[in-house]
Design a protein around this motif. Structure first.
Motif, short mmCIF file in Angstrom:
data_model
loop_
_atom_site.label_atom_id
_atom_site.label_comp_id
_atom_site.label_asym_id
_atom_site.label_seq_id
_atom_site.Cartn_x
_atom_site.Cartn_y
_atom_site.Cartn_z
N ARG A 92 0.84 -1.20 0.00
CA ARG A 92 0.00 0.00 0.00
C ARG A 92 0.87 1.25 0.00
O ARG A 92 1.85 1.33 0.74
CB ARG A 92 -0.92 0.01 1.23
N SER A 94 2.18 4.68 0.90
CA SER A 94 2.10 5.68 1.94
C SER A 94 3.52 6.11 2.24
O SER A 94 4.47 5.47 1.79
CB SER A 94 1.45 5.12 3.21
N GLN A 176 1.29 -5.45 -7.09
CA GLN A 176 0.52 -4.33 -7.64
C GLN A 176 -0.16 -4.70 -8.94
O GLN A 176 -1.11 -4.05 -9.35
CB GLN A 176 1.45 -3.12 -7.83
N ARG A 180 -7.44 -5.30 -8.36
CA ARG A 180 -8.07 -5.01 -7.07
C ARG A 180 -9.43 -5.71 -6.93
O ARG A 180 -9.85 -6.07 -5.83
CB ARG A 180 -8.28 -3.50 -6.92
#
Lengths: 289, 269
Positions: A92, A94, A176, A180
């Motif tokens: 993820r 961030s 990745q 999703r």
């Protein structure tokens, strides 16, 4: 006429250097492996397969093969499992995940000799970091690099520490690429985290795992720098891996014939591994995008 | 990006520092005097760097590493780009075979050429020279393969338009292909440079003259031939190690994104 020559001129520099320093040396190794030569004597008599026979009946070779296999079998799964776990956490985007990725990746582009030297200190008996920590916990000193059982584990640790960041970066790219929607669908079905990891993530990153598995096994069979700097193959041959043995025979003993025979054997082993890999990947991986 | 949880961010920072602590601590040691270090006290000094550079020749090793890695990168990337251009844009007799031979080098372990390269360079008197360090490292099949894939993605119409305007093949390569492949070329150049910077076994066998040591060889020798009597002079060794790590580290921090993009492009298509 000139137009026809153009592509040849473009590839010539690369092809010449590949021929001179990669392909001709393979043939030269084959030739040298059936001769006896110590680099100084004026002639190099043909001895048939004697160098191979000597190697195959020597304790060093089998020890080396065993140690190298052990190193590969212990270190590769450890690296990949750790890397996949960490990657699935860091995938993820961030700020803190980017920071950690950077820190974990850094060793894989750092000088191997420096890392080997730094960890020689970390694991040194009298002034090392690990024994200092054990000391504050009230535990005694451990002779990490002088103990035949521990030394190999130290090398596995150092290799994992150095290479894991590369595996993580590759795994993140692989993760990745997983759509999703699959995760969304799984969460609609109420899938638990471990279940989702097991049923969706693991199979879908299989191509990445195969890729990493093969290159790390091939790499493990060629480990040299950390061995040469940290243990010199010792204690008592406990970390005498194949390329280290090759270096010792070829460039310390200057037994060119036996060194070349070992190089040829290792070459055959690694090329076989590489071919096996393309077979397996061709057959078993259906998930390639 | 999601808004940051400061607790998690702090935790990540600590985890990262812990992971890197052996290297960070080694840098710390490099600023300690040897006496203070072995007595477990504090004593700041730059003397270790002075000794590494002055007495132990590390300035020269740094220069050697820069020269060798720089030239290997320059020649390596040039040869790879030229070949990649031909493989991507021309179909010529033997082209597939040559491309196959280039890709096959990816499977060939480099140690097989160690002894023969040593012998042939000894024969022509190139051991203990820069050329001897550089020549065997120049061909890079991976870079050629990678750039060929990249160049194939550039529309051919661009080349054709240039040829219509009377450009020569070399001009097309230099004016069109190279500028459009800049990210790929940069990644590969970086990859070649770092690989060469860290290369160990070939310089180890090819060079005996101290004045030609690269940083890796100099550092390994310094650590192995303990300058302190029996004891390793750790502060000195760590100063040398820091000198060895630093240039690539700075480069890495500047170009991290390129590098990561480069290696993942190679692995996951």
């Amino acid at each position: 006429m000139l137009r026809k020559l153009t592509p040849y001129l473009f590839v010539a520099p690369l092809m010449i250097s590949i021929a001179l320093f990669t392909y001709i040396p393979i043939l030269a190794s084959l030739n040298l492996s059936v001769r006896e030569w110590n680099f100084l004597s004026p002639d190099m008599p043909f001895v048939g397969l004697r160098n191979y026979e000597q190697l195959l009946s020597s304790r060093e070779l089998w020890n080396s093969l065993w140690v190298t296999t052990l190193f590969a079998v212990l270190s590769v799964p450890l690296r990949l499992a750790l890397a996949l776990l960490i990657a699935s956490y860091l995938v993820r985007e961030s700020v803190h995940s980017r920071l950690l990725r950077g820190a974990l990746f850094l060793p894989s582009v750092t000088s191997t000799v420096s890392i080997a030297v730094v960890f020689s200190w970390v694991f040194s008996t009298d002034y090392g970091m690990v024994n200092a920590i054990l000391g504050t916990l009230g535990l005694g000193k451990v002779q990490w690099l002088q103990d035949p059982y521990l030394a190999l584990w130290v090398l596995i640790f150092v290799n994992t520490w150095k290479q894991m960041g590369y595996d993580i970066v590759i795994y993140i790219a692989g993760l990745q690429a997983i759509p999703r929607e699959l995760y969304d669908a799984a969460s609609v079905d109420g899938g638990r985290r471990f279940h989702v990891f097991r049923r969706i993530t693991m199979p879908l990153v299989m191509p990445t795992t195969y890729f990493l598995l093969v290159i790390s096994v091939i790499e493990a069979f060629q480990v040299f720098t950390i061995v040469n700097v940290m243990t010199r193959g010792g204690p008592a041959g406990a970390t005498d891996m194949l390329v280290n043995l090759l270096y010792e025979i070829g460039f310390v003993l200057f037994d060119i014939g036996r060194g070349s025979a070992l190089a040829v054997m290792l070459f055959v082993l690694l090329v076989a591994l590489a071919i096996l890999k393309s077979r397996i990947i061709g057959r078993k991986v259906h998930y390639e995008a | 990006m999601k808004p940051e949880n400061p607790f998690l961010a702090g935790l990540a920072l600590i985890a990262g520092l812990l992971f890197l602590s052996p290297v960070l601590y080694s840098v710390w040691i490099s600023f300690q005097t040897a006496d203070a270090y072995y007595a477990g006290e504090l004593g700041f000094t730059l003397d270790n760097y002075g000794r590494a550079v002055g007495q132990y020749n590390f300035a020269r090793y740094l220069l050697n590493s820069l020269i060798v890695s720089g030239l290997v990168t320059l020649f390596g990337i040039t040869f790879a780009t030229m070949a990649a251009f031909a493989f991507a844009r021309y179909s010529f007799r033997g082209g597939n075979l040559l491309f196959g031979a280039t890709v096959a080098t990816l499977m060939i372990p480099s140690h097989i050429s160690l002894i023969p390269n040593y012998l042939s360079l000894a024969k022509v008197g190139l051991l203990d020279t820069y050329a001897g360090l550089i020549l065997p490292a120049i061909s890079n099949g991976f870079a050629a393969f990678f750039l060929r894939q990249y160049i194939r993605g550039i529309p051919k119409a661009l080349d054709e338009a240039a040829y219509m305007d009377g450009a020569k093949p070399l001009q097309v390569l230099w004016r069109i292909i190279v500028p459009l492949s800049r990210p790929a070329i940069a990644s590969m150049a970086l990859y070649i440079f770092m690989t060469e910077w860290n290369s160990y076994i070939w310089p180890l066998v090819a060079v005996g003259d101290q004045d030609l040591y690269t940083l890796q060889i100099g550092l390994a020798r310094l650590y192995r031939i303990n300058p302190g009597e029996g004891l390793v002079d750790w502060p000195l060794v760590m100063a040398a190690s820091t000198i060895t790590i630093l240039p690539v580290l700075c480069g890495f921090l500047l170009v991290e994104r390129h590098l990561v993009r480069g290696i993942t492009m190679g692995a996951v298509k």
